[in-house]
Write an enzyme that holds these catalytic residues in place. Structure first.
Site, short mmCIF file in Angstrom:
data_model
loop_
_atom_site.label_atom_id
_atom_site.label_comp_id
_atom_site.label_asym_id
_atom_site.label_seq_id
_atom_site.Cartn_x
_atom_site.Cartn_y
_atom_site.Cartn_z
N HIS A 88 16.34 5.44 18.20
CA HIS A 88 15.32 4.84 19.07
C HIS A 88 15.96 4.03 20.18
O HIS A 88 15.37 3.08 20.68
CB HIS A 88 14.38 3.97 18.23
CG HIS A 88 13.64 4.73 17.19
ND1 HIS A 88 12.63 5.62 17.48
CD2 HIS A 88 13.80 4.80 15.84
CE1 HIS A 88 12.18 6.18 16.36
NE2 HIS A 88 12.87 5.70 15.34
N GLU A 104 31.30 -13.89 14.89
CA GLU A 104 31.44 -15.35 14.89
C GLU A 104 32.88 -15.80 14.70
O GLU A 104 33.21 -16.93 15.05
CB GLU A 104 30.53 -15.99 13.85
CG GLU A 104 30.94 -15.87 12.42
CD GLU A 104 30.05 -16.73 11.52
OE1 GLU A 104 29.62 -16.20 10.49
OE2 GLU A 104 29.80 -17.90 11.83
N GLU A 148 24.70 -8.98 8.50
CA GLU A 148 25.70 -9.99 8.12
C GLU A 148 27.09 -9.56 8.55
O GLU A 148 27.88 -10.36 9.06
CB GLU A 148 25.64 -10.23 6.61
CG GLU A 148 26.79 -11.01 6.02
CD GLU A 148 26.92 -12.44 6.56
OE1 GLU A 148 26.02 -12.87 7.32
OE2 GLU A 148 27.94 -13.08 6.27
N LYS A 188 29.82 -26.01 10.79
CA LYS A 188 29.58 -25.50 9.44
C LYS A 188 28.13 -25.73 9.03
O LYS A 188 27.51 -24.88 8.43
CB LYS A 188 30.49 -26.21 8.43
CG LYS A 188 30.28 -25.78 6.99
CD LYS A 188 30.54 -24.30 6.81
CE LYS A 188 30.20 -23.81 5.42
NZ LYS A 188 30.21 -22.33 5.34
N CYS A 233 9.44 -25.97 -27.72
CA CYS A 233 9.35 -27.14 -28.61
C CYS A 233 8.19 -28.05 -28.19
O CYS A 233 7.72 -28.00 -27.07
CB CYS A 233 10.63 -27.95 -28.51
SG CYS A 233 12.10 -26.99 -28.86
N LYS A 273 29.49 -11.85 10.90
CA LYS A 273 30.85 -12.26 10.51
C LYS A 273 31.85 -11.88 11.59
O LYS A 273 32.67 -12.68 12.00
CB LYS A 273 31.24 -11.58 9.19
CG LYS A 273 30.63 -12.14 7.94
CD LYS A 273 31.26 -13.40 7.45
CE LYS A 273 30.57 -14.67 7.85
NZ LYS A 273 29.18 -14.89 7.72
N ARG A 276 2.22 -23.54 -28.77
CA ARG A 276 3.45 -23.33 -28.00
C ARG A 276 4.45 -22.46 -28.74
O ARG A 276 5.45 -22.02 -28.19
CB ARG A 276 4.11 -24.69 -27.68
CG ARG A 276 3.29 -25.59 -26.80
CD ARG A 276 3.75 -27.05 -26.88
NE ARG A 276 5.07 -27.25 -26.31
CZ ARG A 276 5.28 -27.74 -25.08
NH1 ARG A 276 4.24 -28.02 -24.32
NH2 ARG A 276 6.49 -27.92 -24.60
N TRP A 283 11.59 -24.78 -31.44
CA TRP A 283 11.71 -23.33 -31.19
C TRP A 283 13.19 -23.12 -30.97
O TRP A 283 13.73 -23.52 -29.93
CB TRP A 283 10.88 -22.96 -29.96
CG TRP A 283 10.77 -21.48 -29.74
CD1 TRP A 283 10.09 -20.57 -30.47
CD2 TRP A 283 11.42 -20.72 -28.70
NE1 TRP A 283 10.23 -19.31 -29.95
CE2 TRP A 283 11.04 -19.37 -28.87
CE3 TRP A 283 12.25 -21.06 -27.64
CZ2 TRP A 283 11.47 -18.35 -28.01
CZ3 TRP A 283 12.69 -20.06 -26.79
CH2 TRP A 283 12.30 -18.72 -26.99
N ASN A 310 13.32 -31.71 -26.29
CA ASN A 310 13.00 -30.38 -25.72
C ASN A 310 14.03 -30.11 -24.65
O ASN A 310 14.33 -31.01 -23.86
CB ASN A 310 11.62 -30.40 -25.04
CG ASN A 310 10.50 -30.36 -26.05
OD1 ASN A 310 10.76 -30.29 -27.25
ND2 ASN A 310 9.27 -30.42 -25.59
N GLY A 311 14.54 -28.87 -24.59
CA GLY A 311 15.49 -28.53 -23.53
C GLY A 311 16.79 -28.01 -24.11
O GLY A 311 16.89 -27.69 -25.29
C1 AGP Z 1 27.28 -18.04 8.82
O1 AGP Z 1 28.63 -17.56 8.71
C2 AGP Z 1 27.19 -19.24 9.76
N1 AGP Z 1 28.11 -20.24 9.44
C3 AGP Z 1 25.76 -19.74 9.91
O2 AGP Z 1 24.97 -18.64 10.30
C4 AGP Z 1 25.12 -20.33 8.63
O3 AGP Z 1 24.93 -19.32 7.68
C5 AGP Z 1 23.77 -20.93 9.02
O4 AGP Z 1 24.00 -21.99 9.93
C6 AGP Z 1 22.96 -21.46 7.84
O5 AGP Z 1 23.65 -22.49 7.19
P1 AGP Z 1 23.11 -23.01 5.77
O6 AGP Z 1 23.23 -21.88 4.82
O7 AGP Z 1 23.96 -24.17 5.42
O8 AGP Z 1 21.68 -23.40 5.98
#
Ligand code: AGP
Length: 606
Positions: free
Chosen positions: A502, A486, A479, A601, A2, A483, A27, A78, A104-105
């Site tokens: 290796h 940790e 990963e 976290k 648009c 998991k 456009r 558009w 637009n949007g």
């Molecule tokens: C993953 O299970 C962990 N808690 C840790 O590796 C985490 O993913 C990492 O600290 C990155 O955090 P973010 O995605 O908030 O940046």
């Protein structure tokens, strides 16, 4: 796309608006319209026509309307919502035809807004999503147009660039933008608003680009801009952040994989065009078209998403891509230039190492794109543009559904960038169509939770595990190991399967089992030979394989099946059994699943 042109100032001939609108024809559009305020009659006249701007010009010339006055707004449409009809063309207006608006949007929540407004007595005349906006402004209008616009925009979800006029507050145009570009053209005693510099360049070269959440009020003698600091709306209800009946947040968040995928793709897939719509990238879309290298930077689990993204972007978007963990990247001397884009992935958007790398790239003038789950997080405010994964609250320290959201988002970004380059429509359609199926496929994997709980019983006395994978599933092997270690505090290591011989193979014996990611993909045969190498040393193997593959049962000790999907999307499914494996192992070992020792976290310190 648009186009919008608006004007207020000394020129009284509205035909000037037509000339400006014609400069936006490139456009692409399917209809055009205009609305202008005539001071003598204190009335706003409006004409809109499907087809070319010539049709609109003809309608204006043949009308017996007074063709002088301003402010005026012109628009080329558009179509996205609602067919190509005169009624669906812009400008749209309110019940009393006091307020006229060009947009637009996309108004993503227009259905719910429209239903609510109809219940409040508003009458609609079109099928266009935009029409809810003038009615919302009407609802809040108490004499001041910009105040009414400000209140109305708070109810809108989506993207917009708008220009609004009203005969009840006639001496102004109100403009506002969120993701859809909008600029002001400034000249003495006249101000223009447009979606594209091409519309104003014959009148002025002095422009101001509006930023997201800004509202501009244009008057003949001046203008001013209100900066709306977006109120960050935590969409999460209290119970969402509670455990929802599950024993642990981690279990709840693993089980939310299908919902997480749905949230990530909602309103973003365009299967017929083999495209995706990522509104958060609108402002940098053209810059992304120019880049020729990508750096993907993250920490922890997010870094494994980044590694998968590297494979996706190279294979399907054809862009040289390089992954690195943020803590390393920021202290390297990465070779980057103005054609590099740096993509930062972070669930929390607050990880110190990732933010450090982001700031390093910003001071080099590198385009920075963020993928995060937290609305309003530092990363989301500091990157040039970004995409929210919309995964909902992730409370458990061990990241599970956030990774799923990141992988889905990277797949969409791959389509977005690929389709800017030589990815064919059919390929884009294949990926997008497969993404639409993923929530159901994830559901099928989740149903194996009880099976995996039993399997963990069988392996609960082992203290060391290998996780091996290739190509898209190599990062998932990493990963899976992360998991397990940790939250159960067991030693686990992820490696590229090809690396086994290796060195790592020396550790394999009957006391050192291996989880092998062996989906039926381009490297399946290679994975089979790695499994055989392990079996030849009496190592036990738990294989993650594709439904229907009976052969793998002949060599692996145990098999967990996942549904067939595109190779690039397998990680989204293959990671779920590994999340369950770690979860049930941690419970068996009496560990604090949601709050593992020594960990936080969000790692907001280096
Ligand atoms: C993953 O299970 C962990 N808690 C840790 O590796 C985490 O993913 C990492 O600290 C990155 O955090 P973010 O995605 O908030 O940046």
């Amino acid at each position: 796309m648009c186009g919008i042109v608006g004007y207020i100032g000394k020129d009284q001939n509205i035909k000037m608006g037509l000339d400006a609108l014609r400069r936006l024809e490139y456009r692409g559009y399917d209809s055009a319209g205009a609305a202008w305020y005539n001071q003598n009659q204190k009335e706003i006249f409006c004409l809109k026509k499907t087809g070319r701007i010539d049709n609109l010009e003809k309608a204006i010339s043949e009308s017996n309307l007074n063709l002088t006055g301003n402010p005026f707004i012109f628009h080329t449409r558009w179509a996205t919502h609602g067919g190509v009809t005169d009624q669906n063309a812009h400008p749209h207006f309110d019940c009393k035809k006091d307020i006229y608006l060009a947009h637009n949007g996309i108004i993503e929540n227009y259905q719910e807004l429209k239903e609510k407004l109809i219940k409040e007595g508003h009458q609609f005349v079109s099928q266009c999503d935009t029409e809810v906006v003038p009615h919302l402004i009407e609802k809040y209008f108490q004499g001041n147009l910009e105040e009414a616009v400000r209140k109305a925009l708070k109810e809108i979800r989506g993207t917009y660039g708008i220009a609004v006029i009203s005969k009840k507050d006639p001496g102004k145009i109100v403009a506002a933008r969120l993701s859809s570009p909008l600029l002001l053209g400034i000249n003495q005693n006249q101000v223009l608003v447009a979606s594209d510099p091409a519309a104003v360049i014959t009148h002025t070269r002095q422009i101001i680009n509006l930023d997201d959440n800004e509202i501009a009020v244009l008057k003949p003698e001046n203008f001013f801009i209100l900066k709306e600091k977006p109120i960050v709306q935590i969409e999460w209800t209290q119970e969402e952040a509670q455990k929802g009946g599950y024993k642990h947040f981690m279990q709840k968040e693993i089980m939310e994989a299908p919902e997480t995928i749905k949230n990530a793709i909602r309103g973003r897939l365009l299967p017929n065009e083999g495209q995706v719509r990522l509104g958060g990238l609108n402002t940098v879309s053209n810059k992304l078209r120019e880049i020729d290298r990508i750096s993907l930077i993250a920490c922890g689990t997010a870094s494994y998403a980044a590694r998968v993204g590297e494979y996706m972007l190279e294979e399907y978007a054809g862009i040289p891509s390089e992954f690195d963990v943020a803590s390393e990247f920021r202290y390297r001397k990465p070779v980057v230039d103005k054609k590099t884009a740096a993509i930062f992935i972070s669930q929390s958007g607050e990880t110190a190492d990732t933010l450090g790398a982001l700031r390093e790239m910003k001071q080099k003038g590198i385009l920075t794109i963020g993928i995060t789950n937290e609305v309003g997080s530092t990363q989301s405010r500091e990157t040039d543009a970004g995409i929210y994964t919309r995964s909902g609250p992730e409370i458990a320290v061990a990241s599970t559904k956030a990774l799923i959201g990141q992988l889905v988002t990277l797949a969409m970004l791959t389509v977005y960038l690929g389709r800017q380059r030589d990815m064919a429509l059919v390929m884009g359609n294949r990926i997008v169509t497969e993404l639409e199926k993923l929530p159901e496929l994830a559901n099928e994997v989740l149903k194996q939770g009880p099976e995996i709980e039993k399997l963990v019983e069988k392996y609960k006395d082992y203290n060391n595990f290998w996780f091996i994978g290739r190509k898209y599933n190599y990062p998932i092997a990493l990963e899976g190991a992360l998991k397990l270690k940790e939250i159960s505090y067991l030693h686990a290591e992820g490696i590229a399967a090809g690396e086994l011989k290796h060195g790592p193979l020396a550790l394999v014996d009957e006391n050192f089992p291996t989880v092998a990611l062996c989906p039926s993909d381009s490297v399946y045969e290679k994975m089979v030979s790695h499994v055989q190498q392990i079996k030849a040393r009496n190592g036990k193997v738990i294989a993650i394989a594709t439904q229907g593959n009976e052969d793998i049962k002949k060599i692996a000790d145990d098999v967990i099946y996942i549904p067939k999907t595109l190779e690039m999307l397998t990680p989204i499914l293959s990671v779920i059994p590994l999340q369950f494996f770690a979860y049930y192992m941690a419970i068996l070992r009496g560990c604090d699943v949601d709050k593992p020792r020594n960990l936080a976290k969000s790692v907001t310190v280096e």
